[in-house]
Scaffold this motif. Structure first.
Motif, PDB file in Angstrom:
ATOM      1  N   GLN A   1       3.546   9.063   1.064  1.00 17.46           N
ATOM      2  CA  GLN A   1       4.242   8.178   2.008  1.00 17.46           C
ATOM      3  C   GLN A   1       4.942   7.047   1.281  1.00 17.46           C
ATOM      4  OE1 GLN A   1       2.128   7.045   5.501  1.00 17.46           O
ATOM      5  NE2 GLN A   1       0.978   8.952   5.628  1.00 17.46           N
TER       6      GLN A   1
ATOM      7  N   TYR B   1      -2.531   0.711  -4.351  1.00 22.37           N
ATOM      8  CA  TYR B   1      -2.196  -0.658  -3.986  1.00 22.37           C
ATOM      9  C   TYR B   1      -1.346  -1.255  -5.102  1.00 22.37           C
ATOM     10  CZ  TYR B   1      -5.521  -0.068  -0.249  1.00 22.37           C
ATOM     11  OH  TYR B   1      -6.165   0.393   0.875  1.00 22.37           O
TER      12      TYR B   1
ATOM     13  N   ARG C   1      -5.126   2.759  -8.104  1.00 22.54           N
ATOM     14  CA  ARG C   1      -5.421   3.957  -7.314  1.00 22.54           C
ATOM     15  C   ARG C   1      -6.866   3.884  -6.850  1.00 22.54           C
ATOM     16  NH1 ARG C   1      -3.169   9.011  -6.712  1.00 22.54           N
ATOM     17  NH2 ARG C   1      -1.590   8.504  -8.291  1.00 22.54           N
TER      18      ARG C   1
ATOM     19  N   GLU D   1     -10.273   6.037   4.724  1.00 22.61           N
ATOM     20  CA  GLU D   1      -8.876   5.815   5.124  1.00 22.61           C
ATOM     21  C   GLU D   1      -8.192   4.769   4.254  1.00 22.61           C
ATOM     22  OE1 GLU D   1     -11.034   7.939   7.766  1.00 22.61           O
ATOM     23  OE2 GLU D   1     -11.480   5.813   7.436  1.00 22.61           O
ATOM     24  N   ASP D   2      -8.970   3.985   3.532  1.00 18.56           N
ATOM     25  CA  ASP D   2      -8.403   2.980   2.624  1.00 18.56           C
ATOM     26  C   ASP D   2      -8.008   3.577   1.279  1.00 18.56           C
ATOM     27  OD1 ASP D   2     -10.841   0.712   3.933  1.00 18.56           O
ATOM     28  OD2 ASP D   2      -8.701   0.805   4.434  1.00 18.56           O
ATOM     29  N   SER D   3      -8.307   4.834   1.067  1.00 12.63           N
ATOM     30  CA  SER D   3      -7.911   5.487  -0.184  1.00 12.63           C
ATOM     31  C   SER D   3      -6.394   5.482  -0.278  1.00 12.63           C
ATOM     32  CB  SER D   3      -8.448   6.918  -0.226  1.00 12.63           C
ATOM     33  OG  SER D   3      -9.861   6.924  -0.222  1.00 12.63           O
ATOM     34  N   SER D   4      -5.884   4.889  -1.343  1.00 11.28           N
ATOM     35  CA  SER D   4      -4.450   4.674  -1.433  1.00 11.28           C
ATOM     36  C   SER D   4      -4.139   4.082  -2.803  1.00 11.28           C
ATOM     37  CB  SER D   4      -4.003   3.708  -0.335  1.00 11.28           C
ATOM     38  OG  SER D   4      -2.598   3.629  -0.268  1.00 11.28           O
TER      39      SER D   4
ATOM     40  N   ARG E   1       0.854  -1.172   0.000  1.00 10.76           N
ATOM     41  CA  ARG E   1       0.000   0.000   0.000  1.00 10.76           C
ATOM     42  C   ARG E   1       0.897   1.231   0.000  1.00 10.76           C
ATOM     43  NH1 ARG E   1      -4.118   0.778   4.869  1.00 10.76           N
ATOM     44  NH2 ARG E   1      -2.225   1.369   5.997  1.00 10.76           N
ATOM     45  N   GLN E   2       0.518   2.215  -0.795  1.00 12.90           N
ATOM     46  CA  GLN E   2       1.266   3.468  -0.838  1.00 12.90           C
ATOM     47  C   GLN E   2       0.285   4.613  -0.619  1.00 12.90           C
ATOM     48  OE1 GLN E   2       3.282   4.455  -4.545  1.00 12.90           O
ATOM     49  NE2 GLN E   2       4.879   5.557  -3.450  1.00 12.90           N
ATOM     50  N   GLN E   3       0.270   5.134   0.578  1.00 16.16           N
ATOM     51  CA  GLN E   3      -0.627   6.240   0.890  1.00 16.16           C
ATOM     52  C   GLN E   3      -0.019   7.544   0.390  1.00 16.16           C
ATOM     53  OE1 GLN E   3      -1.070   5.093   5.132  1.00 16.16           O
ATOM     54  NE2 GLN E   3      -3.241   4.847   4.654  1.00 16.16           N
ATOM     55  N   PRO E   4      -0.846   8.522   0.127  1.00 11.71           N
ATOM     56  CA  PRO E   4      -0.361   9.766  -0.486  1.00 11.71           C
ATOM     57  C   PRO E   4       0.835  10.355   0.252  1.00 11.71           C
ATOM     58  CG  PRO E   4      -2.757   9.752  -0.401  1.00 11.71           C
ATOM     59  CD  PRO E   4      -2.297   8.543   0.359  1.00 11.71           C
TER      60      PRO E   4
ATOM     61  N   THR F   1      -9.964   5.278  -4.548  1.00 11.20           N
ATOM     62  CA  THR F   1     -10.554   6.406  -3.818  1.00 11.20           C
ATOM     63  C   THR F   1     -11.871   5.942  -3.223  1.00 11.20           C
ATOM     64  OG1 THR F   1      -9.560   8.005  -5.347  1.00 11.20           O
ATOM     65  CG2 THR F   1     -11.376   8.787  -3.953  1.00 11.20           C
TER      66      THR F   1
END
Lengths: 111, 116
Positions: B41, B91, B112, B86-89, B36-39, B114
């Motif tokens: 991060q 993958y 991606r 919060e799962d927006s990320s 997972r790559q969050q904005p 959303t």
């Protein structure tokens, strides 16, 4: 605790202006350090692997070096197409996969 | 190197629903990895998927939330269940270039997500 820290967070260069990106790490049992390039909307693309202090690898305008505590990605005479986020990762490999990624450096090269 | 196809490339989903992400590799691989790559991060490993056994989850990730399938040596799916914003990320699916130690990883183009 294993940590990978990249600096700067963002870097803006003029075309032709050489610079370096830093990746510092505190890990036990480093088994390899990797550099990746990531363009917006894409997955990371592999650039280099470094295994031991003193090792260097080159590819076009990029050169990666490794010491016992950090790695540098040197960019010589960059071009706008070098603009991307550069990710550093270390392999501590205790189990199947134990890669620790840095947050990346977002590079912008202006013409 | 390995060629990895991931789909969908992006999706917008309602909270409370689930999304299944598919990852297809052009060669047989023992291990496949989901990140997972969050904005803004770094990439965080969710789990390792081995064919023929249960996936191994990293701290902070559980099977009920991120069930994984690995039916054969070239394919895997990751489901994001009961989604919240919060799962927006992004993958990402990943494999190793060689099935030995100290190898680089290859990534799919990412999904991606959303959640609204």
């Amino acid at each position: 605790e294993d940590q990978v820290t990249q600096s700067p967070e963002a870097l803006r260069l003029q075309e032709g202006e050489s610079s370096s990106l830093n990746c510092s790490y505190t890990v036990s049992g480093l088994r390899g350090l990797f550099w990746y390039r990531q363009d917006p909307g894409k997955g990371p693309e592999f650039l280099f692997t470094l295994y031991s202090a003193g090792e260097e690898k080159e590819k076009e305008r990029l050169k990666a070096t490794l010491t016992k505590k950090e790695s540098f990605l040197h960019i010589t005479a960059p071009k706008p197409e070098d603009s991307a986020t550069y990710l550093c990762a270390v392999d501590v490999r205790r189990w199947n996969n134990d890669m620790r990624f840095g947050a990346g450096t977002r590079l912008t090269v202006k013409p | 190197s390995a060629v990895i196809s991931q789909k969908p490339s992006r999706d917008i989903c309602q909270r409370g629903t689930s999304l299944t992400i598919q990852c297809q590799v052009d060669s047989q691989v023992t291990m496949m990895f989901w990140y997972r790559q969050q904005p803004g991060q770094s990439l965080t490993l969710i789990a390792t998927a081995n064919q023929g056994s249960e996936a191994t989850y990293e701290s902070g990730f559980v099977i009920d939330k991120f069930p994984i399938s690995r039916p054969n040596l070239t394919f895997s799916t990751l489901t994001v269940s009961n989604m919240s914003p919060e799962d927006s990320s992004i993958y990402l699916c990943s494999v190793e270039g060689r099935q030995t130690h100290n190898t680089e990883a290859f990534f799919g183009q990412g999904t991606r997500l959303t959640v609204v």
